[in-house]
Design a protein around this motif. Structure first.
Motif, PDB file in Angstrom:
ATOM      1  N   THR A  38      38.610   7.291   6.268  1.00 25.00           N
ATOM      2  CA  THR A  38      38.268   7.554   7.666  1.00 25.00           C
ATOM      3  C   THR A  38      38.155   9.058   7.851  1.00 25.00           C
ATOM      4  O   THR A  38      38.729   9.842   7.088  1.00 25.00           O
ATOM      5  N   TRP A  39      37.407   9.461   8.870  1.00 24.37           N
ATOM      6  CA  TRP A  39      37.217  10.893   9.125  1.00 24.37           C
ATOM      7  C   TRP A  39      36.893  11.095  10.586  1.00 24.37           C
ATOM      8  O   TRP A  39      36.213  10.287  11.226  1.00 24.37           O
ATOM      9  N   SER A  40      37.391  12.207  11.119  1.00 22.58           N
ATOM     10  CA  SER A  40      36.980  12.677  12.438  1.00 22.58           C
ATOM     11  C   SER A  40      37.121  14.189  12.454  1.00 22.58           C
ATOM     12  O   SER A  40      37.862  14.772  11.649  1.00 22.58           O
ATOM     13  N   VAL A  41      36.417  14.822  13.378  1.00 24.84           N
ATOM     14  CA  VAL A  41      36.532  16.278  13.532  1.00 24.84           C
ATOM     15  C   VAL A  41      37.978  16.663  13.814  1.00 24.84           C
ATOM     16  O   VAL A  41      38.513  17.619  13.240  1.00 24.84           O
ATOM     17  N   GLU A  42      38.628  15.909  14.676  1.00 26.52           N
ATOM     18  CA  GLU A  42      39.999  16.244  15.063  1.00 26.52           C
ATOM     19  C   GLU A  42      40.955  16.120  13.875  1.00 26.52           C
ATOM     20  O   GLU A  42      41.822  16.987  13.674  1.00 26.52           O
ATOM     21  N   GLN A  43      40.800  15.050  13.089  1.00 26.48           N
ATOM     22  CA  GLN A  43      41.641  14.899  11.903  1.00 26.48           C
ATOM     23  C   GLN A  43      41.414  16.045  10.919  1.00 26.48           C
ATOM     24  O   GLN A  43      42.362  16.572  10.330  1.00 26.48           O
ATOM     25  N   HIS A  44      40.155  16.414  10.750  1.00 25.98           N
ATOM     26  CA  HIS A  44      39.840  17.472   9.785  1.00 25.98           C
ATOM     27  C   HIS A  44      40.409  18.807  10.248  1.00 25.98           C
ATOM     28  O   HIS A  44      41.017  19.545   9.457  1.00 25.98           O
ATOM     29  N   LEU A  45      40.243  19.123  11.503  1.00 28.95           N
ATOM     30  CA  LEU A  45      40.793  20.380  12.019  1.00 28.95           C
ATOM     31  C   LEU A  45      42.320  20.404  11.901  1.00 28.95           C
ATOM     32  O   LEU A  45      42.910  21.448  11.593  1.00 28.95           O
ATOM     33  N   GLY A  46      42.962  19.264  12.131  1.00 25.81           N
ATOM     34  CA  GLY A  46      44.409  19.206  11.986  1.00 25.81           C
ATOM     35  C   GLY A  46      44.846  19.472  10.561  1.00 25.81           C
ATOM     36  O   GLY A  46      45.832  20.195  10.321  1.00 25.81           O
ATOM     37  N   MET A  47      44.125  18.887   9.593  1.00 26.76           N
ATOM     38  CA  MET A  47      44.431  19.147   8.196  1.00 26.76           C
ATOM     39  C   MET A  47      44.224  20.615   7.860  1.00 26.76           C
ATOM     40  O   MET A  47      45.029  21.225   7.138  1.00 26.76           O
ATOM     41  N   MET A  48      43.170  21.228   8.380  1.00 22.85           N
ATOM     42  CA  MET A  48      42.899  22.636   8.122  1.00 22.85           C
ATOM     43  C   MET A  48      44.013  23.520   8.654  1.00 22.85           C
ATOM     44  O   MET A  48      44.432  24.483   7.988  1.00 22.85           O
ATOM     45  N   GLU A  49      44.501  23.233   9.838  1.00 23.92           N
ATOM     46  CA  GLU A  49      45.575  24.030  10.412  1.00 23.92           C
ATOM     47  C   GLU A  49      46.833  23.940   9.552  1.00 23.92           C
ATOM     48  O   GLU A  49      47.501  24.946   9.295  1.00 23.92           O
ATOM     49  N   ARG A  50      47.151  22.753   9.093  1.00 20.86           N
ATOM     50  CA  ARG A  50      48.357  22.560   8.279  1.00 20.86           C
ATOM     51  C   ARG A  50      48.224  23.228   6.908  1.00 20.86           C
ATOM     52  O   ARG A  50      49.222  23.659   6.336  1.00 20.86           O
ATOM     53  N   SER A  51      46.991  23.315   6.405  1.00 21.83           N
ATOM     54  CA  SER A  51      46.777  23.810   5.041  1.00 21.83           C
ATOM     55  C   SER A  51      46.409  25.280   4.985  1.00 21.83           C
ATOM     56  O   SER A  51      46.310  25.847   3.896  1.00 21.83           O
ATOM     57  N   GLY A  52      46.187  25.908   6.123  1.00 20.88           N
ATOM     58  CA  GLY A  52      45.764  27.303   6.125  1.00 20.88           C
ATOM     59  C   GLY A  52      44.323  27.488   5.713  1.00 20.88           C
ATOM     60  O   GLY A  52      43.976  28.481   5.075  1.00 20.88           O
ATOM     61  N   ILE A  53      43.468  26.524   6.071  1.00 25.75           N
ATOM     62  CA  ILE A  53      42.041  26.599   5.748  1.00 25.75           C
ATOM     63  C   ILE A  53      41.300  27.166   6.957  1.00 25.75           C
ATOM     64  O   ILE A  53      41.370  26.616   8.058  1.00 25.75           O
ATOM     65  N   GLU A  54      40.616  28.239   6.739  1.00 20.82           N
ATOM     66  CA  GLU A  54      39.882  28.895   7.821  1.00 20.82           C
ATOM     67  C   GLU A  54      38.573  28.184   8.144  1.00 20.82           C
ATOM     68  O   GLU A  54      38.213  28.004   9.303  1.00 20.82           O
ATOM     69  N   LYS A  55      37.837  27.788   7.090  1.00 17.32           N
ATOM     70  CA  LYS A  55      36.525  27.190   7.296  1.00 17.32           C
ATOM     71  C   LYS A  55      36.256  26.172   6.213  1.00 17.32           C
ATOM     72  O   LYS A  55      36.609  26.371   5.040  1.00 17.32           O
ATOM     73  N   SER A  56      35.619  25.060   6.597  1.00 15.71           N
ATOM     74  CA  SER A  56      35.259  24.002   5.662  1.00 15.71           C
ATOM     75  C   SER A  56      33.757  23.770   5.702  1.00 15.71           C
ATOM     76  O   SER A  56      33.172  23.660   6.789  1.00 15.71           O
ATOM     77  N   TYR A  57      33.148  23.678   4.524  1.00 17.72           N
ATOM     78  CA  TYR A  57      31.727  23.370   4.402  1.00 17.72           C
ATOM     79  C   TYR A  57      31.590  21.881   4.117  1.00 17.72           C
ATOM     80  O   TYR A  57      31.938  21.395   3.048  1.00 17.72           O
ATOM     81  N   LEU A  58      31.075  21.151   5.093  1.00 20.89           N
ATOM     82  CA  LEU A  58      31.019  19.699   5.040  1.00 20.89           C
ATOM     83  C   LEU A  58      29.842  19.213   4.214  1.00 20.89           C
ATOM     84  O   LEU A  58      28.754  19.785   4.253  1.00 20.89           O
ATOM     85  N   SER A  59      30.066  18.123   3.489  1.00 24.09           N
ATOM     86  CA  SER A  59      28.979  17.462   2.767  1.00 24.09           C
ATOM     87  C   SER A  59      29.311  15.981   2.650  1.00 24.09           C
ATOM     88  O   SER A  59      30.465  15.570   2.789  1.00 24.09           O
ATOM     89  N   VAL A  60      28.286  15.191   2.392  1.00 20.63           N
ATOM     90  CA  VAL A  60      28.470  13.775   2.065  1.00 20.63           C
ATOM     91  C   VAL A  60      28.761  13.672   0.579  1.00 20.63           C
ATOM     92  O   VAL A  60      28.069  14.257  -0.252  1.00 20.63           O
ATOM     93  N   SER A  61      29.805  12.934   0.244  1.00 23.64           N
ATOM     94  CA  SER A  61      30.211  12.775  -1.146  1.00 23.64           C
ATOM     95  C   SER A  61      29.384  11.686  -1.831  1.00 23.64           C
ATOM     96  O   SER A  61      28.430  11.128  -1.265  1.00 23.64           O
ATOM     97  N   SER A  62      29.740  11.388  -3.070  1.00 21.90           N
ATOM     98  CA  SER A  62      29.173  10.247  -3.775  1.00 21.90           C
ATOM     99  C   SER A  62      29.494   8.969  -2.980  1.00 21.90           C
ATOM    100  O   SER A  62      30.596   8.860  -2.420  1.00 21.90           O
ATOM    101  N   PRO A  63      28.568   8.044  -2.857  1.00 21.80           N
ATOM    102  CA  PRO A  63      27.323   7.876  -3.606  1.00 21.80           C
ATOM    103  C   PRO A  63      26.078   8.443  -2.943  1.00 21.80           C
ATOM    104  O   PRO A  63      24.959   7.977  -3.222  1.00 21.80           O
ATOM    105  N   GLY A  64      26.206   9.455  -2.103  1.00 24.46           N
ATOM    106  CA  GLY A  64      25.037  10.070  -1.495  1.00 24.46           C
ATOM    107  C   GLY A  64      24.408   9.199  -0.432  1.00 24.46           C
ATOM    108  O   GLY A  64      25.084   8.389   0.219  1.00 24.46           O
ATOM    109  N   VAL A  65      23.093   9.344  -0.250  1.00 28.84           N
ATOM    110  CA  VAL A  65      22.409   8.646   0.841  1.00 28.84           C
ATOM    111  C   VAL A  65      21.313   7.704   0.366  1.00 28.84           C
ATOM    112  O   VAL A  65      20.707   7.001   1.179  1.00 28.84           O
ATOM    113  N   HIS A  66      21.028   7.675  -0.940  1.00 30.88           N
ATOM    114  CA  HIS A  66      19.949   6.824  -1.450  1.00 30.88           C
ATOM    115  C   HIS A  66      20.550   5.593  -2.101  1.00 30.88           C
ATOM    116  O   HIS A  66      21.093   5.659  -3.191  1.00 30.88           O
ATOM    117  N   PHE A  67      20.425   4.455  -1.414  1.00 31.30           N
ATOM    118  CA  PHE A  67      21.007   3.212  -1.901  1.00 31.30           C
ATOM    119  C   PHE A  67      19.950   2.261  -2.457  1.00 31.30           C
ATOM    120  O   PHE A  67      20.210   1.060  -2.606  1.00 31.30           O
TER     121      PHE A  67
END
Length: 319
Positions: A38-67
């Motif tokens: 699962t993922w949400s902007v709020e969850q991601h920002l919360g993880m970043m605050e806890r981990s000391g991450i200033e900026k995250s570059y988002l991408s879609v992981s495997s298996p990509g978008v071509h099915f």
């Protein structure tokens, strides 16, 4: 957030509609994993605050978008890229974005790259190590490399399951071993087919410390010298691989990053969390391991080093 916060080049997102499209294509257990995160902007920002991450570059992981359906892949790539661009616009200091492309559809990928980079303002593009069995050195992809080289694009290469993965993986999740081997395989294909030498302005990022590349680079050079591979006047395998960028997602210490340093140096090492496929608690544990590892120099921490490297990667003069 402190000024020396981590810059995370290996961060993922999913949307409900993306997961629904994958499930409709029969991908209930992607790459042999138990299920979808699962993922949400709020969850991601919360993880970043806890981990000391200033900026995250988002991408879609495997298996990509071509099915398997080319037109559906084009539509899905556009959908996830528009979504990520909106997140980036709403949180410009916290998120960047590597756009998905519908490879192996080269024509569609050229169009989507142009839209993502020129219209949506993506920070680069994200590819898989192979696309339906075609590795990144495949001649079919040459028009895309020409375009991305002209642009000086950041190309984030994420591993995926290799062909015949069910036979190779012995029933285990492919991210454990096969992802690392597939990164090594596609990097060797880029090297031996001369893509790296022909297109030096592409800024390739390989994940998980380059997989097995640090251990195999000398062996690759031996075979390149004995049997030929790539342009005859190209630099050595080690020299070419040293020009790529590598993230430390996964288990960087105590063994993987020292091996990468011995092979290629750490001047192009970047931080990666692999969130949301890596749970937040595991990200925190990895950050603690990075923080407790022996420093790369008397004046640098790994946080300082990777953050400085990331700022250089995305600087205009790196093009």
């Amino acid at each position: 957030m402190t000024a020396d916060g981590l810059i995370d080049v290996h961060a993922h997102f999913v949307t409900d509609s993306y997961v629904a499209a994958a499930r409709s294509a029969g991908l209930e257990h992607p790459d042999g994993m138990p299920g979808w995160p699962t993922w949400s902007v709020e969850q991601h920002l919360g993880m970043m605050e806890r981990s000391g991450i200033e900026k995250s570059y988002l991408s879609v992981s495997s298996p990509g978008v071509h099915f398997g359906d080319g037109s559906a892949a084009r539509a899905l790539a556009r959908e996830v890229n528009v979504f990520a661009a909106r997140v980036r616009t709403e949180h410009p200091r916290r998120f960047g974005h590597f756009a998905s492309l519908p490879l192996p559809d080269v024509e569609g990928s050229l169009a989507e790259a142009a839209h993502a980079l020129d219209v949506l303002g993506a920070d680069g593009v994200a590819l898989e190590t192979n696309h339906h069995g075609l590795y990144l050195g495949s001649p079919e992809f040459e028009p895309l490399w020409e375009d991305l080289d002209r642009r000086g694009t950041v190309v984030f290469v994420h591993p995926t399951s290799p062909p015949h993965a069910d036979d190779l993986s012995l029933g285990r999740p492919r991210p454990m071993l096969e992802f690392l081997f597939d990164t090594t395989r596609t990097a060797s294909d880029l090297l031996f087919r001369g893509v790296l030498a022909r297109h030096p302005r592409i800024r390739w990022i390989l994940t998980h410390g380059g997989g097995a590349l640090p251990l195999l680079a000398d062996r690759m050079e031996m075979f390149r010298t004995l049997l030929g591979g790539g342009p005859v006047d190209a630099p050595s395998a080690v020299e070419q691989l040293s020009r790529l960028w590598y993230d430390m997602a996964g288990t960087p210490f105590p063994r993987q990053i020292p091996a990468l340093d011995a092979a290629f140096g750490v001047e192009r090492l970047l931080y990666g969390s692999d969130y949301c496929w890596t749970p937040a608690e595991a990200v925190l544990a990895q950050v603690e391991a990075v923080g407790s590892a022996t420093q790369p120099s008397a004046t640098d921490t790994w946080r300082d080093l990777t953050t400085r490297n990331a700022r250089h990667l995305f600087a205009a003069d790196a093009r």
